[in-house]
Each structure stands twice: as structure tokens, then as C-alpha cells.
Design a protein around this motif. Structure first.
Motif, PDB file in Angstrom:
ATOM      1  N   PHE A  47       1.822  -7.658   3.996  1.00  0.00           N
ATOM      2  CA  PHE A  47       3.042  -7.392   4.764  1.00  0.00           C
ATOM      3  C   PHE A  47       4.189  -8.268   4.270  1.00  0.00           C
ATOM      4  O   PHE A  47       5.306  -7.792   4.067  1.00  0.00           O
ATOM      5  CB  PHE A  47       2.771  -7.636   6.253  1.00  0.00           C
ATOM      6  CG  PHE A  47       3.959  -7.398   7.139  1.00  0.00           C
ATOM      7  CD1 PHE A  47       4.249  -6.129   7.605  1.00  0.00           C
ATOM      8  CD2 PHE A  47       4.789  -8.447   7.506  1.00  0.00           C
ATOM      9  CE1 PHE A  47       5.347  -5.898   8.416  1.00  0.00           C
ATOM     10  CE2 PHE A  47       5.885  -8.223   8.315  1.00  0.00           C
ATOM     11  CZ  PHE A  47       6.162  -6.950   8.771  1.00  0.00           C
ATOM     12  N   ALA A  63      10.541  -0.726   2.389  1.00  0.00           N
ATOM     13  CA  ALA A  63       9.384   0.168   2.213  1.00  0.00           C
ATOM     14  C   ALA A  63       9.411   0.842   0.847  1.00  0.00           C
ATOM     15  O   ALA A  63       8.361   1.200   0.312  1.00  0.00           O
ATOM     16  CB  ALA A  63       9.345   1.211   3.321  1.00  0.00           C
ATOM     17  N   LEU A  69       3.951   3.730   1.259  1.00  0.00           N
ATOM     18  CA  LEU A  69       4.539   3.408   2.558  1.00  0.00           C
ATOM     19  C   LEU A  69       5.862   4.130   2.735  1.00  0.00           C
ATOM     20  O   LEU A  69       6.145   4.663   3.814  1.00  0.00           O
ATOM     21  CB  LEU A  69       4.731   1.899   2.711  1.00  0.00           C
ATOM     22  CG  LEU A  69       5.339   1.446   4.037  1.00  0.00           C
ATOM     23  CD1 LEU A  69       4.465   1.867   5.221  1.00  0.00           C
ATOM     24  CD2 LEU A  69       5.548  -0.053   4.039  1.00  0.00           C
ATOM     25  N   ALA A  76       4.134   5.635   9.855  1.00  0.00           N
ATOM     26  CA  ALA A  76       3.802   4.222  10.040  1.00  0.00           C
ATOM     27  C   ALA A  76       4.645   3.592  11.148  1.00  0.00           C
ATOM     28  O   ALA A  76       4.165   2.718  11.869  1.00  0.00           O
ATOM     29  CB  ALA A  76       4.002   3.460   8.731  1.00  0.00           C
ATOM     30  N   ILE A  84       9.125  -1.067  10.583  1.00  0.00           N
ATOM     31  CA  ILE A  84       7.674  -1.156  10.700  1.00  0.00           C
ATOM     32  C   ILE A  84       7.303  -2.607  10.973  1.00  0.00           C
ATOM     33  O   ILE A  84       7.598  -3.496  10.164  1.00  0.00           O
ATOM     34  CB  ILE A  84       7.000  -0.648   9.411  1.00  0.00           C
ATOM     35  CG1 ILE A  84       7.361   0.812   9.176  1.00  0.00           C
ATOM     36  CG2 ILE A  84       5.491  -0.838   9.485  1.00  0.00           C
ATOM     37  CD1 ILE A  84       6.935   1.351   7.832  1.00  0.00           C
ATOM     38  N   TYR A  89       2.189  -1.845  10.402  1.00  0.00           N
ATOM     39  CA  TYR A  89       1.804  -1.828   8.992  1.00  0.00           C
ATOM     40  C   TYR A  89       0.290  -1.970   8.848  1.00  0.00           C
ATOM     41  O   TYR A  89      -0.341  -1.239   8.081  1.00  0.00           O
ATOM     42  CB  TYR A  89       2.505  -2.943   8.229  1.00  0.00           C
ATOM     43  CG  TYR A  89       2.149  -2.978   6.765  1.00  0.00           C
ATOM     44  CD1 TYR A  89       2.648  -2.010   5.891  1.00  0.00           C
ATOM     45  CD2 TYR A  89       1.293  -3.945   6.259  1.00  0.00           C
ATOM     46  CE1 TYR A  89       2.309  -2.025   4.538  1.00  0.00           C
ATOM     47  CE2 TYR A  89       0.953  -3.970   4.916  1.00  0.00           C
ATOM     48  CZ  TYR A  89       1.459  -3.003   4.068  1.00  0.00           C
ATOM     49  OH  TYR A  89       1.123  -3.011   2.742  1.00  0.00           O
TER      50      TYR A  89
END
Length: 96
Positions: A47, A63, A69, A76, A84, A89
Motif C-alpha cells: 500500500f 492507482a 488497481l 476497490a 482507496i 486495498y
């Protein structure tokens, strides 16, 4: 009747080239679109690697650093707030 309609919808999605996964434990159906043009060579990045500004969330721009992603951003972002969170995530990354 509801089951018939859901089955028809899933059939159409499969024929359209999307990947469908049903989650029995929560009664949800998650549809992931196909065709990112990208095949991952390993696990999803951490992340913190995507949260480049360190604000605790991943926006659309961030992203884009991970094509899978970016492709699944709307899915998401489960609370649809335009970003997110770490929890969102991790949930997304755990999907098959």
C-alpha cells in the motif's frame, strides 16, 4: 425468478469477456473486467508504495502506478469516496 435473472446476467457477463467471481459467504457478486493488457509478475505492491503522498489513501493518479488497481479502481473503492483506503486495498488485493 430472481435466480433466473441473476443467472442470465452472469451468463451475459461471461460471454462479454469479463471475469466473474461470486462470494457465497456475503451473497455478493464481484465482476472484474478483463483486458488490462498487463499480467502481474508477482504479488500486488505494498500500500505504501502506491500511496506516494503518504496521506493514507490511494487516489486515481496514484492507482495508475499499478495497472490492475487502476482498472479495478471503482470496485476497490468500496465506499465510493474517490479514494482507496488501506483496508479497501487489502480487501481488493486478497481477491483471486
Amino acid at each position: 425468478m430472481k435466480i433466473v435473472i441473476e443467472s442470465l446476467i452472469l451468463g451475459v457477463l461471461i460471454l462479454a469477456g469479463t471475469q466473474v467471481m461470486a462470494q457465497d459467504n456475503q451473497g455478493e457478486v464481484i465482476v472484474r473486467s478483463a483486458g488490462t493488457g498487463y499480467t502481474p509478475s508477482g504479488p500486488a505492491p505494498e500500500f505504501s508504495q502506491l500511496d506516494t503522498d503518504g496521506n493514507g489513501s490511494i487516489d486515481h493518479h496514484e492507482a495508475s502506478g499499478y495497472k490492475l488497481l487502476a482498472n479495478d479502481f471503482r470496485m476497490a473503492d468500496s465506499n465510493h469516496d474517490g479514494k482507496i483506503s488501506r483496508r479497501e486495498y487489502e480487501r481488493w488485493a486478497a481477491l483471486p
